[in-house]
Scaffold this motif. Structure first.
Motif, PDB file in Angstrom:
ATOM      1  N   TYR A 565      15.171 -13.257  23.119  1.00  0.00           N
ATOM      2  CA  TYR A 565      15.619 -12.972  21.755  1.00  0.00           C
ATOM      3  C   TYR A 565      14.452 -12.893  20.779  1.00  0.00           C
ATOM      4  CZ  TYR A 565      20.635 -13.006  22.524  1.00  0.00           C
ATOM      5  OH  TYR A 565      21.902 -12.672  22.914  1.00  0.00           O
ATOM      6  N   LEU A 566      13.372 -13.619  21.042  1.00  0.00           N
ATOM      7  CA  LEU A 566      12.188 -13.543  20.196  1.00  0.00           C
ATOM      8  C   LEU A 566      11.589 -12.132  20.261  1.00  0.00           C
ATOM      9  CD1 LEU A 566      10.044 -14.893  18.398  1.00  0.00           C
ATOM     10  CD2 LEU A 566       8.842 -15.548  20.506  1.00  0.00           C
ATOM     11  N   ARG A 567      11.441 -11.616  21.484  1.00  0.00           N
ATOM     12  CA  ARG A 567      10.853 -10.287  21.644  1.00  0.00           C
ATOM     13  C   ARG A 567      11.788  -9.197  21.102  1.00  0.00           C
ATOM     14  NH1 ARG A 567      10.894  -9.013  26.362  1.00  0.00           N
ATOM     15  NH2 ARG A 567      11.625 -10.860  27.456  1.00  0.00           N
ATOM     16  N   LEU A 568      13.098  -9.321  21.384  1.00  0.00           N
ATOM     17  CA  LEU A 568      14.036  -8.311  20.904  1.00  0.00           C
ATOM     18  C   LEU A 568      14.061  -8.257  19.370  1.00  0.00           C
ATOM     19  CD1 LEU A 568      17.071  -8.820  23.307  1.00  0.00           C
ATOM     20  CD2 LEU A 568      15.442  -6.936  23.314  1.00  0.00           C
ATOM     21  N   VAL A 582       3.413 -10.069  12.694  1.00  0.00           N
ATOM     22  CA  VAL A 582       3.510 -11.528  12.676  1.00  0.00           C
ATOM     23  C   VAL A 582       2.951 -12.074  13.987  1.00  0.00           C
ATOM     24  CG1 VAL A 582       5.844 -11.492  13.620  1.00  0.00           C
ATOM     25  CG2 VAL A 582       5.072 -13.480  12.349  1.00  0.00           C
ATOM     26  N   ALA A 583       2.286 -13.209  13.895  1.00  0.00           N
ATOM     27  CA  ALA A 583       1.779 -13.871  15.097  1.00  0.00           C
ATOM     28  C   ALA A 583       2.912 -14.677  15.726  1.00  0.00           C
ATOM     29  CB  ALA A 583       0.613 -14.794  14.731  1.00  0.00           C
ATOM     30  N   LEU A 584       3.180 -14.426  17.015  1.00  0.00           N
ATOM     31  CA  LEU A 584       4.257 -15.119  17.719  1.00  0.00           C
ATOM     32  C   LEU A 584       3.660 -16.200  18.620  1.00  0.00           C
ATOM     33  CD1 LEU A 584       6.455 -12.063  18.768  1.00  0.00           C
ATOM     34  CD2 LEU A 584       6.648 -13.478  16.730  1.00  0.00           C
ATOM     35  N   LYS A 585       4.205 -17.397  18.540  1.00  0.00           N
ATOM     36  CA  LYS A 585       3.739 -18.507  19.365  1.00  0.00           C
ATOM     37  C   LYS A 585       4.928 -19.116  20.097  1.00  0.00           C
ATOM     38  CE  LYS A 585      -0.187 -19.820  16.406  1.00  0.00           C
ATOM     39  NZ  LYS A 585      -0.832 -20.925  15.657  1.00  0.00           N
ATOM     40  N   ILE A 634       8.323 -20.625  18.392  1.00  0.00           N
ATOM     41  CA  ILE A 634       9.549 -21.154  18.988  1.00  0.00           C
ATOM     42  C   ILE A 634       9.149 -22.048  20.154  1.00  0.00           C
ATOM     43  CG2 ILE A 634       9.865 -19.082  20.424  1.00  0.00           C
ATOM     44  CD1 ILE A 634      12.911 -19.567  20.125  1.00  0.00           C
ATOM     45  N   SER A 635       9.760 -23.207  20.239  1.00  0.00           N
ATOM     46  CA  SER A 635       9.410 -24.168  21.285  1.00  0.00           C
ATOM     47  C   SER A 635      10.664 -24.848  21.794  1.00  0.00           C
ATOM     48  CB  SER A 635       8.440 -25.217  20.730  1.00  0.00           C
ATOM     49  OG  SER A 635       9.035 -25.944  19.681  1.00  0.00           O
ATOM     50  N   THR A 636      10.580 -25.371  23.016  1.00  0.00           N
ATOM     51  CA  THR A 636      11.682 -26.140  23.594  1.00  0.00           C
ATOM     52  C   THR A 636      11.118 -27.411  24.209  1.00  0.00           C
ATOM     53  OG1 THR A 636      11.497 -25.018  25.740  1.00  0.00           O
ATOM     54  CG2 THR A 636      13.019 -24.066  24.126  1.00  0.00           C
ATOM     55  N   LYS A 637      11.929 -28.452  24.221  1.00  0.00           N
ATOM     56  CA  LYS A 637      11.535 -29.679  24.910  1.00  0.00           C
ATOM     57  C   LYS A 637      12.782 -30.498  25.242  1.00  0.00           C
ATOM     58  CE  LYS A 637      10.567 -32.394  20.702  1.00  0.00           C
ATOM     59  NZ  LYS A 637       9.556 -33.228  20.021  1.00  0.00           N
ATOM     60  N   ILE A 645      15.527 -27.046  20.573  1.00  0.00           N
ATOM     61  CA  ILE A 645      14.951 -25.711  20.372  1.00  0.00           C
ATOM     62  C   ILE A 645      14.520 -25.649  18.908  1.00  0.00           C
ATOM     63  CG2 ILE A 645      15.336 -23.239  20.569  1.00  0.00           C
ATOM     64  CD1 ILE A 645      17.971 -24.166  22.182  1.00  0.00           C
ATOM     65  N   LYS A 646      13.228 -25.424  18.673  1.00  0.00           N
ATOM     66  CA  LYS A 646      12.730 -25.419  17.296  1.00  0.00           C
ATOM     67  C   LYS A 646      12.142 -24.054  16.960  1.00  0.00           C
ATOM     68  CE  LYS A 646       9.661 -27.830  14.063  1.00  0.00           C
ATOM     69  NZ  LYS A 646       8.736 -28.952  13.856  1.00  0.00           N
ATOM     70  N   VAL A 647      12.623 -23.481  15.846  1.00  0.00           N
ATOM     71  CA  VAL A 647      12.088 -22.225  15.320  1.00  0.00           C
ATOM     72  C   VAL A 647      11.417 -22.546  13.983  1.00  0.00           C
ATOM     73  CG1 VAL A 647      12.632 -19.909  14.505  1.00  0.00           C
ATOM     74  CG2 VAL A 647      13.883 -20.866  16.438  1.00  0.00           C
ATOM     75  N   ALA A 648      10.098 -22.299  13.903  1.00  0.00           N
ATOM     76  CA  ALA A 648       9.344 -22.672  12.701  1.00  0.00           C
ATOM     77  C   ALA A 648       8.584 -21.471  12.150  1.00  0.00           C
ATOM     78  CB  ALA A 648       8.372 -23.812  13.018  1.00  0.00           C
ATOM     79  N   ASP A 649       8.330 -21.502  10.847  1.00  0.00           N
ATOM     80  CA  ASP A 649       7.552 -20.445  10.196  1.00  0.00           C
ATOM     81  C   ASP A 649       6.620 -21.069   9.167  1.00  0.00           C
ATOM     82  OD1 ASP A 649       8.727 -20.352   7.315  1.00  0.00           O
ATOM     83  OD2 ASP A 649      10.510 -20.276   8.578  1.00  0.00           O
ATOM     84  N   ASN A 650       5.653 -20.299   8.721  1.00  0.00           N
ATOM     85  CA  ASN A 650       4.728 -20.777   7.681  1.00  0.00           C
ATOM     86  C   ASN A 650       4.953 -20.015   6.374  1.00  0.00           C
ATOM     87  OD1 ASN A 650       3.708 -18.340   8.546  1.00  0.00           O
ATOM     88  ND2 ASN A 650       1.551 -18.967   8.430  1.00  0.00           N
TER      89      ASN A 650
END
Length: 712
Positions: A565-568, A582-585, A634-637, A645-650
């Motif tokens: 979903y991030l890429r789409l 945008v830089a994707l991490k 976007i990260s998961t743990k 699931i965390k989606v963060a922006d600056n």
């Protein structure tokens, strides 16, 4: 929903429509007026000074709606002072303000007396704008007492005089009052039409406060006509308008209205939160009508939640306050919920007792004759109690002399009590049977309403899904194109290999032909792999647009879902705006494995959070900040039995003043046409349905992070 709490607001609104004596509106003005009075009092002739009279009226007007007793004390002798000076305008205004103060206290008889004195003066001496003002106030007294015919008569008379003087503010206020009468009579279509007329007047005047009140009334009428989606829409507009101008009175009104619709849709926690806010604000303003409505709302919400002790405390307090004010409608509403609470507690005797109070006051609103009958019955009941007490005292005094006779008399009394109790039980049984029939009818109505609401909710959710599908379309096309390119390339190479293999076979080079066949097999495997990849993308697209009724829980690779979903989303936005970068991490916990979720629903949540993050960083970039690199991560743990699931922006972060509203339906900070206001609300509901929670972390100017926590 009952609209009594609006009537107090109308008094302020009408005064705004005819500012014949309103010149002070805040604490600074109060201080200034008090200082001005001190200066007057230093002079010997100040009692006959018209400026002194006006200053007293200005200060008392401010007090009349918040501190009515102070207003009454302040105006002692002011009418006589004005009359002696031949200052009829000051005398008229004094009577109006005294009427306002007594109406705020709920003492309608005295309020009406002062208004009628003002009416006589207005008809003889005062400017033409004062006459519709006073007529409106007299109409409100009759409205509060349930005399709808007389109230409408005064309101239409006021409307006629206001139109003659082309006073738009008074025209709008009077239309609002007429709408309330129609609402109380159950003519909700007429009430909505009246509110629409008021809205046009308010829009022509650019009066935001009046526009907010009109939308609030329209929303109330929609709610009574079972159109809850439309009601929520109009009430949300009313609340936003009140917020724009920080109108505390309208914020209180719209908060009560929104609380009522959340109660009607079983969003009980939101309803309790709004009712408590309204209660605190109304107690701060010492507004008895608002306090009663907030308490009644809390009692209903707690009762539906099964919190009967809390519900009973609020219901009884509301009833006590309503009886003290003498407001028949509030007594009716408070006694109805108290009766229902006692019924839930299994106390049938008290339930019937309070139901009788409800029935008495409900009937009294429909007929003035029934009001008189109730008064006569009450007087008769009080007399009977005194007579019984006297007889009991007499029997006690004669006990020693007539002990034998008293024993026989006591036996007769016991038999009479048993007979009367049996009759009461039969009557109670009939009343309960009637209430059960009423409840059954209300249940059918509620089920029908719930069914319509669910259908409307499904339509809204499907619209939101299709909107997000539109966001994905370009990204999906980009993703499908990659595997299709591979399929085309490997197909061309495979065709060439087949020609080479045939040549080698014809030459008799079997070993060389076998090697070519091996290469050909590898190409076919790659074609198959990329074909499945394209199929998975199409499957995901179909799942995203599919109705929830077909959704099933299945083991899902959350890392793969999040990455997809991030890429789409990124490619979809790039297709619409080539300048977007945008830089994707990503930081995925590989130990999570598959978790049991509804993949299309959780995918929708992730997509919504990512899209919002892209919007936030793009807005910050457009503001022209130097050396700013837009970044979304976007990260998961997995930790403590949950997957996060965390989606963060600056981006710029979320302002503190709206942080509590972002999960509310229809709330959006995006420009008109760029957001439905449903994304975060639906995401919140989806996560809750999975037994999880959706939280937000934000720092002003630094960015935001949304955390989805799902139990595994």
């Amino acid at each position: 929903m009952k609209l009594l709490f609006k009537i107090t607001v109308l008094a302020v609104l009408i005064a705004m429509g005819a500012p014949v004596f309103v010149t002070a509106q805040n604490d600074a003005d109060v201080f200034q007026l008090k200082e001005k009075l001190k200066q007057f009092e230093k002079r010997q002739v100040y009692p006959s000074d018209t400026a002194y009279v006006n200053t007293l009226n200005d200060l008392a007007y401010i007090y009349s709606y918040s501190y009515p007793d102070s207003a009454i004390a302040l105006l002692a002798g002011n009418a006589e002072r004005s009359h002696s000076a031949g200052y009829f305008k000051g005398e008229t205004n004094t009577f109006i303000i005294l009427g306002d103060a007594f109406q705020t206290k709920g003492i309608y008889k005295q309020a009406l007396g002062y208004y009628e004195k003002a009416l006589l003066l207005a008809q003889k001496n005062s400017p033409r704008d004062v006459l519709p003002l006073v007529l409106n106030r007299i109409g409100m007294i009759h409205l509060n007492q349930g005399n709808y015919a007389e109230a409408l008569s005064k309101f239409y008379e006021s409307l006629k005089t206001a139109e003659a003087s082309d006073n738009k503010a008074l025209i709008g206020a009077t239309l609002n009052n007429i709408a309330i009468v129609h609402f109380h009579q159950g003519n909700f279509v007429e009430a909505e039409n009246d509110y629409q007329k008021k809205l046009k007047v308010a829009e022509a005047m650019l009066d935001t406060s009046s526009m907010s009140l009109a939308y609030n009334g329209i929303g109330e009428a929609n709610l009574q006509m079972k159109d809850k989606v439309k009601a929520l829409h109009n009430l949300s507009i009313a609340n936003k308008l009140a917020l724009q101008i920080n109108d505390q009175e309208m914020l209180l009104t719209t908060s009560l209205s929104l609380a009522e619709i959340y109660y009607a849709t079983d969003s009980l926690q939101k309803a309790v939160y709004l009712f408590n806010n309204a209660l605190a604000l109304s107690k701060q303003k010492d507004n008895g009508t608002h306090i009663c409505n907030a308490l009644i709302g809390l009692a209903k919400a707690y009762n539906r939640q099964g919190m009967l002790k809390e519900a009973l405390a609020d219901g009884l307090e509301a009833l006590q306050r309503a009886e003290k004010m003498g407001q028949v409608q509030l007594i009716r509403d408070a006694s109805e919920i108290v009766s229902s609470i006692y019924e839930g507690m299994g106390d049938g005797i008290k339930a019937i007792a309070y139901y009788r109070i409800y029935k008495t006051n409900s009937d009294s609103l429909n007929s003035l004759a029934s009001q008189r009958a109730v008064a006569i019955e009450k007087t008769s009941y009080e007399f009977s109690k005194k007579e019984i007490a006297f007889q009991r005292k007499t029997l006690q005094q004669q006990w020693l002399i007539f002990s034998a006779l008293a024993a026989l008399f006591s036996l007769a009394i016991i038999l009479w009590v048993i007979s009367r109790s049996r009759n009461r039980l039969n009557h109670t049984y009939k009343d309960l049977q009637h209430k059960n029939e009423v409840i059954a009818a209300q249940k059918l109505t509620a089920e029908e309403t719930l069914s319509k609401l669910k259908a409307a909710q499904s339509q809204l959710i499907q619209s939101e899904k299709m909107a997000s599908l539109g966001e994905l379309t370009a990204g999906i096309a980009h993703e499908i194109q990659n595997p299709l390119n591979f399929v085309n390339n490997f197909s061309e190479v495979s065709a060439e290999l087949v020609d080479e293999m045939n040549e080698e076979i014809n030459k008799g080079n079997i070993q060389e032909a076998k090697e070519i066949a091996g290469d050909l097999k590898q190409n076919l495997e790659k074609i198959n792999h990329h074909g499945k990849r394209a199929g998975d993308i199409v499957k995901g697209m179909l799942q995203h647009s599919r109705s929830n009724s077909n959704a099933t829980i299945e083991p899902t690779d959350i890392n793969k879902l999040a990455d997809e979903y991030l890429r789409l989303a990124y490619h979809g936005l790039r297709a619409k705006d080539k300048s977007f970068n945008v830089a994707l991490k990503t930081n995925f916990d590989e130990c999570i494995g598959n978790i049991n979720i509804i993949p299309q629903d959780i995918g929708r949540v992730i997509l919504n959070l990512i899209t919002n993050a892209f919007y936030a960083v793009d807005e910050k970039k457009k503001s022209g900040i130097e050396n700013y690199e837009p970044t979304v991560s976007i990260s998961t743990k997995k930790m403590h039995g949950k997957v996060e699931i965390k989606v963060a922006d600056n981006g710029n972060g979320i302002p503190r003043n709206i942080i509590d509203k972002i999960f509310q339906p229809f709330f959006t900070t995006k420009p008109s046409g760029q957001g439905t206001g449903l994304g975060l609300s639906l995401s919140y509901d989806i996560v809750k349905a999975h037994g999880g929670e959706l939280k937000v972390e934000t720092k002003d100017g630094e960015g935001s992070g949304f955390i989805v926590s799902i139990p595994v």
